[in-house]
Design an enzyme around this catalytic site. Sequence first.
Site, PDB file in Angstrom:
ATOM      1  CD1 TRP A  61       0.698  -0.567   2.977  1.00 11.40           C
ATOM      2  CD2 TRP A  61      -1.224   0.258   3.727  1.00 11.40           C
ATOM      3  NE1 TRP A  61       0.800  -0.522   4.334  1.00 11.40           N
ATOM      4  CE2 TRP A  61      -0.383  -0.021   4.835  1.00 11.40           C
ATOM      5  CE3 TRP A  61      -2.481   0.774   3.985  1.00 11.40           C
ATOM      6  CZ2 TRP A  61      -0.757   0.214   6.157  1.00 11.40           C
ATOM      7  CZ3 TRP A  61      -2.859   0.998   5.290  1.00 11.40           C
ATOM      8  CH2 TRP A  61      -2.015   0.726   6.362  1.00 11.40           C
ATOM      9  CG  ASN A  62       1.805   2.949  -2.780  1.00 11.34           C
ATOM     10  OD1 ASN A  62       3.002   2.784  -2.663  1.00 11.34           O
ATOM     11  ND2 ASN A  62       1.052   2.221  -3.608  1.00 11.34           N
ATOM     12  CG  HIS A  69      -8.719  21.631  -8.929  1.00 10.80           C
ATOM     13  ND1 HIS A  69      -9.995  21.719  -9.453  1.00 10.80           N
ATOM     14  CD2 HIS A  69      -8.826  22.025  -7.628  1.00 10.80           C
ATOM     15  CE1 HIS A  69     -10.820  22.158  -8.515  1.00 10.80           C
ATOM     16  NE2 HIS A  69     -10.132  22.342  -7.403  1.00 10.80           N
ATOM     17  CG  HIS A  73      -9.507  18.078 -11.906  1.00  6.98           C
ATOM     18  ND1 HIS A  73      -8.475  18.212 -12.805  1.00  6.98           N
ATOM     19  CD2 HIS A  73     -10.034  19.319 -11.758  1.00  6.98           C
ATOM     20  CE1 HIS A  73      -8.383  19.478 -13.192  1.00  6.98           C
ATOM     21  NE2 HIS A  73      -9.331  20.173 -12.570  1.00  6.98           N
ATOM     22  CG  ASP A  75     -13.025  22.278 -11.881  1.00  6.36           C
ATOM     23  OD1 ASP A  75     -12.114  21.643 -11.329  1.00  6.36           O
ATOM     24  OD2 ASP A  75     -12.855  22.966 -12.914  1.00  6.36           O
ATOM     25  CG  HIS A  79     -12.225  25.437  -8.453  1.00  6.14           C
ATOM     26  ND1 HIS A  79     -10.993  25.542  -7.844  1.00  6.14           N
ATOM     27  CD2 HIS A  79     -11.989  25.486  -9.799  1.00  6.14           C
ATOM     28  CE1 HIS A  79     -10.050  25.632  -8.776  1.00  6.14           C
ATOM     29  NE2 HIS A  79     -10.627  25.626  -9.964  1.00  6.14           N
ATOM     30  CG  HIS A 207     -12.875  28.236 -13.696  1.00  5.01           C
ATOM     31  ND1 HIS A 207     -12.316  27.938 -14.915  1.00  5.01           N
ATOM     32  CD2 HIS A 207     -12.445  27.280 -12.835  1.00  5.01           C
ATOM     33  CE1 HIS A 207     -11.588  26.831 -14.800  1.00  5.01           C
ATOM     34  NE2 HIS A 207     -11.643  26.417 -13.548  1.00  5.01           N
TER      35      HIS A 207
END
Length: 257
Positions: A61-62, A69, A73, A75, A79, A207
């Site tokens: 695992w990590n 973003h 992804h 938004d 945002h 945006h």
Amino acid sequence: MSVLSTLAAALASGSVEVIDLSAPLSSETPTLALPPQFGQTAAFELEEISRYDDRGPGWYWNNFRTGEHTGTHFDAPNHWVTGRDREDVASVPARRLVGPAVVLDFSAEVAKNSDFLLEVDHIKQWESEHEPLPEGGWLLYRTGWDARSSSQEEFLNADSNGPHTPGISIECAQWLAHESPIVGLGVETVGTDAGAAAGFDPMFPCHTFMHGAGKYGLTQLQNLSQLPPTGVVLVASPLKIVGGSGSPARVLALVER
């Protein structure tokens, strides 16, 4: 059969195909670069915790670190400053993460002009040839830009005048936000706005208007070339980050074959 049983059978038979619209997320994933006076997003990093060794003999695992973003992804409205009092990514209703989608293909125009902007007239013409934009659904804007996604330099396509990537005109962004029936816009580029949008008035109109209207964005999509113009069901799955402005997402499309 019930609707869901019919869907399950169609998925099992392959008559409904699931197409992955997400870019692989790794340290090589291109990221948005802002002018140096602003804060910068973190590139994706994996930190190994254990890998079948003395740190953990039976498991791998990590930890990971990245910006909200980064890569493909979602938004959320908060945002952007115009949506600062609207939903964070954890508050987006699940029913708005699954819905109809249409694909508008302007890859030929973008191949001739990397600064190409989608206009309201382009959408109206597309509607006259296909169908109205879907109520409560998504407009997916195909530009062919995903072909550049293996290179930070090619993906951002910047010169001394700034980045050159396709996007949405000011008037079109305002129309999509306030007059169209869609809940969100999906693009293949690093963000929903054009590369030159820092010089628009208002800056970054997609945006500004979309998030101010409580609508959503999906960026760095891939494989839009595999989708038909209509008849798509989109599934967007961001992480449910409390207070988050967005999240890397696995985005899937269901298409009837």
